[in-house]
Design a protein around this motif. Structure first.
Motif, PDB file in Angstrom:
ATOM      1  N   THR A  12      -0.225  14.329   4.894  1.00  0.00           N
ATOM      2  CA  THR A  12      -1.062  13.398   4.143  1.00  0.00           C
ATOM      3  C   THR A  12      -1.380  13.943   2.753  1.00  0.00           C
ATOM      4  OG1 THR A  12      -2.061  12.605   6.212  1.00  0.00           O
ATOM      5  CG2 THR A  12      -3.241  12.134   4.161  1.00  0.00           C
TER       6      THR A  12
ATOM      7  N   ARG B 102      -0.106  12.395  -0.866  1.00  0.00           N
ATOM      8  CA  ARG B 102      -1.108  12.043  -1.886  1.00  0.00           C
ATOM      9  C   ARG B 102      -0.828  12.739  -3.209  1.00  0.00           C
ATOM     10  NH1 ARG B 102      -3.503  11.164  -5.595  1.00  0.00           N
ATOM     11  NH2 ARG B 102      -5.717  10.720  -5.942  1.00  0.00           N
TER      12      ARG B 102
ATOM     13  N   LEU C 171      -2.231   8.249   3.952  1.00  0.00           N
ATOM     14  CA  LEU C 171      -2.578   8.273   5.375  1.00  0.00           C
ATOM     15  C   LEU C 171      -1.713   7.307   6.165  1.00  0.00           C
ATOM     16  CD1 LEU C 171      -4.555   9.415   7.492  1.00  0.00           C
ATOM     17  CD2 LEU C 171      -6.064   7.485   6.980  1.00  0.00           C
ATOM     18  N   LEU C 172      -1.527   6.088   5.653  1.00  0.00           N
ATOM     19  CA  LEU C 172      -0.732   5.079   6.352  1.00  0.00           C
ATOM     20  C   LEU C 172       0.730   5.494   6.432  1.00  0.00           C
ATOM     21  CD1 LEU C 172      -0.405   2.307   7.649  1.00  0.00           C
ATOM     22  CD2 LEU C 172      -0.183   1.333   5.353  1.00  0.00           C
TER      23      LEU C 172
ATOM     24  N   LEU D 188       0.828  -1.204   0.000  1.00  0.00           N
ATOM     25  CA  LEU D 188       0.000   0.000   0.000  1.00  0.00           C
ATOM     26  C   LEU D 188       0.863   1.256   0.000  1.00  0.00           C
ATOM     27  CD1 LEU D 188      -2.879   1.109   0.155  1.00  0.00           C
ATOM     28  CD2 LEU D 188      -2.707   1.012   2.649  1.00  0.00           C
TER      29      LEU D 188
ATOM     30  N   THR E 136      -2.381   6.788  -3.202  1.00  0.00           N
ATOM     31  CA  THR E 136      -3.808   6.940  -2.921  1.00  0.00           C
ATOM     32  C   THR E 136      -3.960   7.621  -1.565  1.00  0.00           C
ATOM     33  OG1 THR E 136      -3.949   4.790  -1.812  1.00  0.00           O
ATOM     34  CG2 THR E 136      -4.309   4.833  -4.202  1.00  0.00           C
ATOM     35  N   TRP E 137      -5.185   8.008  -1.235  1.00  0.00           N
ATOM     36  CA  TRP E 137      -5.408   8.601   0.085  1.00  0.00           C
ATOM     37  C   TRP E 137      -5.073   7.604   1.188  1.00  0.00           C
ATOM     38  CZ3 TRP E 137      -5.493  13.512   0.656  1.00  0.00           C
ATOM     39  CH2 TRP E 137      -6.067  14.357  -0.310  1.00  0.00           C
ATOM     40  N   GLN E 138      -5.387   6.315   0.952  1.00  0.00           N
ATOM     41  CA  GLN E 138      -5.083   5.295   1.970  1.00  0.00           C
ATOM     42  C   GLN E 138      -3.583   5.147   2.174  1.00  0.00           C
ATOM     43  OE1 GLN E 138      -7.146   4.961  -0.565  1.00  0.00           O
ATOM     44  NE2 GLN E 138      -9.158   4.312   0.219  1.00  0.00           N
ATOM     45  N   SER E 139      -2.826   5.079   1.076  1.00  0.00           N
ATOM     46  CA  SER E 139      -1.369   4.931   1.208  1.00  0.00           C
ATOM     47  C   SER E 139      -0.751   6.180   1.822  1.00  0.00           C
ATOM     48  CB  SER E 139      -0.748   4.648  -0.158  1.00  0.00           C
ATOM     49  OG  SER E 139      -0.892   5.751  -1.036  1.00  0.00           O
TER      50      SER E 139
END
Length: 317
Positions: free
Chosen positions: A105, A109, A74-75, A62, A69-72
């Motif tokens: 973040t 992104r 954020l993590l 990720l 991505t937003w998920q990657s």
């Protein structure tokens, strides 16, 4: 007379067979040599290890997603903030850390790890110079509040222009034709702010003579709109360093790095003039440091984009 009486009775050479009853055989005791048998402790540990390995593998996949991505984002940001929390606490308040987390973040992104590293470099250098000769600055009344720990207003004031460029990149405004312009504006805005921070803090710490930029009159250190030779030189060096980092990370090329350096110095001169003429004057009480910072970095970003379009495009044609 019976016939047997005439036969001698001899002892037999082989004793009669003796049949003894043997005890019943017990089934063999089998040891459980299979540690993966369901329900065993070793099986649970092994399953947990496999699950953990799978989770780590998924996390790494990720984080390395391209484009992010937003998920990657954020993590990745969460992991870095946890690891770097001692540095963050030394330079930001808790609310400032929250604002910086949102900035990090968004930056990941939009621009990935390279853009994040640029912002991280800005933060580390800016925090370091703010701590230089802190006791002396405090004694003279020119030190930043809270031992140099900056709040959300400072974070927003320092990154507003960069955030705009990041949002324009995320949502593909102008598509590929404008993508590099947004990157250039992003880098230029942080070069401008770092140059401003370094020149101010080094000037307050080491500046021998401080001049008001509009009249060149000698004024005390920390006066709004004041400049010093030592601070100006340090600010120029800071913009060169950050522009070079952006170039090495692939955010901009070498000519664009030069544009960022020049734009940052022009913007900082304009910010000094605004501070000297308007800041803390009647009718301009709203024009505090955070508002001036927004104006400063916006000028730096816009100037860099205009210079790229006007000068670099003509040179490359």
């Amino acid at each position: 007379m019976a016939f047997s009486t005439f036969l001698p009775i001899r002892p037999t050479l082989f004793p009669p067979p003796h049949f003894s009853r043997s005890p019943p055989r017990r089934p063999p005791i089998l040891l459980n040599l299979n540690p993966r048998k369901p329900g065993s402790r070793m099986s649970l540990l092994s399953s947990n290890a496999i699950s953990m390995q799978g989770a780590v593998s998924e996390m790494m996949t990720l984080i390395q997603l391209t484009p992010p991505t937003w998920q990657s984002a954020l993590l990745s940001n969460l992991i870095i903030f946890v690891v770097g929390s001692p540095i963050l606490v030394s330079g930001l308040t808790l609310s400032g850390i929250s604002a910086a987390f949102l900035l990090g973040t968004l930056t990941w992104r939009a621009f990935g790890p390279s853009g994040f590293l640029l912002v991280a470099s800005y933060f580390v250098i800016g925090t370091g110079v703010t701590k230089v000769k802190m006791a002396q600055k405090e004694a003279q009344g020119v030190a930043e509040k809270r031992k140099g720990r900056r709040g959300p207003g400072s974070v927003i004031g320092s990154s507003a222009a960069g955030c705009v460029c990041a949002f324009l990149t995320v949502y593909g405004v102008g598509e590929a034709a404008f993508s590099q312009l947004w990157r250039l504006g992003f880098v230029a805005s942080f070069c401008t702010k770092l140059s401003d921070t370094v020149s101010s803090e080094i000037g307050k710490a080491f500046g021998k003579t401080t001049y008001l930029v509009t009249t060149f009159k000698v004024v005390p250190r920390g006066t709004e709109g004041a400049v010093s030779v030592e601070g100006t030189a340090a600010g120029l060096l800071a913009s060169i360093i950050l522009a070079s980092i952006g170039c090495l990370m692939g955010e901009i090329n070498a000519p664009e790095a030069m544009v960022c350096i020049i734009a940052s110095q022009i913007a900082n001169l304009g910010e000094s003039i605004i501070g000297a003429v308007f800041q803390e004057k009647e009718g301009f009480r709203w024009l505090n440091n955070d508002a001036v910072n927004v104006i400063n970095i916006t000028m730096g970003g816009i100037l860099a984009i205009l210079m790229q379009q006007v000068f670099l495009q003509n040179l490359l044609m």
